[in-house]
Design a protein around this motif. Structure first.
Motif: not given
Length: 356
Positions: A1-2, A260-261, A268-270, A276-277
């Motif tokens: 989620m970051t 999802v997490s 790709v979200l991980a 970093l973004a």
């Protein structure tokens, strides 16, 4: 989620770019115009994440409000202070160069209201020292009253659906109050009474987090839910549905991302670059307006024009990478070290806190 925080922050950046590109009578791109509601999604996400981090502590009797406040202060204040000091210096330089600026929105009183993060609590004229900082004022109010939110939504045995229902009721009451004050829906509240905008969304996030503990979808189902909820959210923004509907639709989007997490399907979200973004998204959110103000005033001084001129597409193409680089630098060189320093000085070494 970051990593999704970067997308939300970027949406707010593009919204402000669009405001500075088009004339007041021009028709904006709907999706970008509604990207300002990313702030409301941030509020929901904030409630969700804090419930995840501190919920177990509260239910086990280990929660310390002092440690919580120290952690939250360390999280939001260093970058806010840096940008506020920067804008103060920009104003001083503007006066020295006899460069015109909106003095009404840059009073010393407003600067101190920003400094103490109370600008969104007060019936003052909109402060322009760093516009996006109003949301920090609203967040700070939620942090200070977090035990109340926890009592409502994080007590052992609390039905999360009841919390979500209470969140809808709180949101409706805040909306009614703000419409009585301004004649507009509460999603338009910012520097003036912006604090009314957070209670419902924050509690919504808490309720959704507690609800997520009851859900255990398979990875494919979690991904499908994320795609459907994201599509519904984007459609509501594109078709400019009532903004309160968009806020409601943001809830399933946040919930599905958490699923999802948890299922390990974030892909790709991980990725480290995406993470970093996401970590630098707060710096991006707070720095983009100061960078924009400095850019426009520098161009105005160099060309002898007025800083209220309209940005060109070429300028945005140059300005955006500069802003992104500045945000990463601000996060890496100032925000993260300052956060660690504050926590190290004000937190007991024996007490480990979540890094949310």
């Amino acid at each position: 989620m970051t990593s999704i925080r970067f997308v939300l922050a970027l949406g707010v950046v593009l919204f402000h770019y669009q405001v500075n590109m088009i004339t007041p009578e021009a028709v904006p791109i709907a999706l970008i115009e509604r990207a300002r509601l990313g702030v409301d999604i941030f509020f929901i996400l904030s409630g969700f994440v804090l419930a995840h981090v501190y919920g177990p502590q509260i239910q086990e009797g280990r929660y310390s409000h002092r440690r919580f406040i120290v952690a939250r202060f360390a999280r939001i204040y260093p970058t806010h202070l840096a940008m506020l000091v920067l804008m103060g210096l920009v104003a001083i330089i503007a006066v020295m160069l006899r460069q015109p600026f909106a003095a009404a929105g840059h009073s010393l009183t407003d600067w101190f209201a920003d400094l103490f993060l109370v600008q969104a609590w007060l019936p003052i004229s909109p402060t322009e020292w760093n516009g996006p900082a109003w949301s920090l004022s609203a967040e700070w109010a939620a942090y200070l009253t977090f035990p109340l939110f926890a009592y409502v939504g994080l007590r052992r045995g609390r039905n999360p659906w009841l919390t979500v229902l209470l969140a809808a009721l709180v949101f409706a009451v805040m909306d009614l109050i703000y419409r009585r004050i301004s004649g507009e829906v509460v999603t338009h509240a910012d520097s003036t009474f912006g604090v009314l905008r957070i209670p419902g969304q924050f509690l919504y996030g808490i309720g959704l987090q507690q609800l997520s503990l009851r859900l255990h979808p398979r990875p494919a189902m979690a991904v499908a839910a994320a795609i459907i909820s994201a599509s519904a959210l984007l459609a509501s923004m594109h078709w400019q549905l009532d903004e309160r509907i968009t806020v409601a639709l943001a809830g399933p989007f946040v919930l599905s991302l958490a699923m999802v997490s948890r299922s390990g399907a974030d892909g790709v979200l991980a990725h480290p670059a995406a993470l970093l973004a996401g970590e630098a998204s707060y710096a991006l959110y707070l720095a983009h307006m100061p960078v924009l103000v400095i850019w426009k005033n520098a161009i105005a001084v160099l060309t002898g024009s007025d800083s209220s001129y309209r940005l060109s597409v070429v300028e945005v193409a140059v300005l955006l990478p500069i802003t992104l680089a500045a945000a990463v630098a601000l996060y890496t060189l100032w925000e993260n070290p300052a956060r660690a320093w504050i926590r190290g000085r004000l937190s007991s070494p024996s007490n480990s806190l979540g890094t949310s």
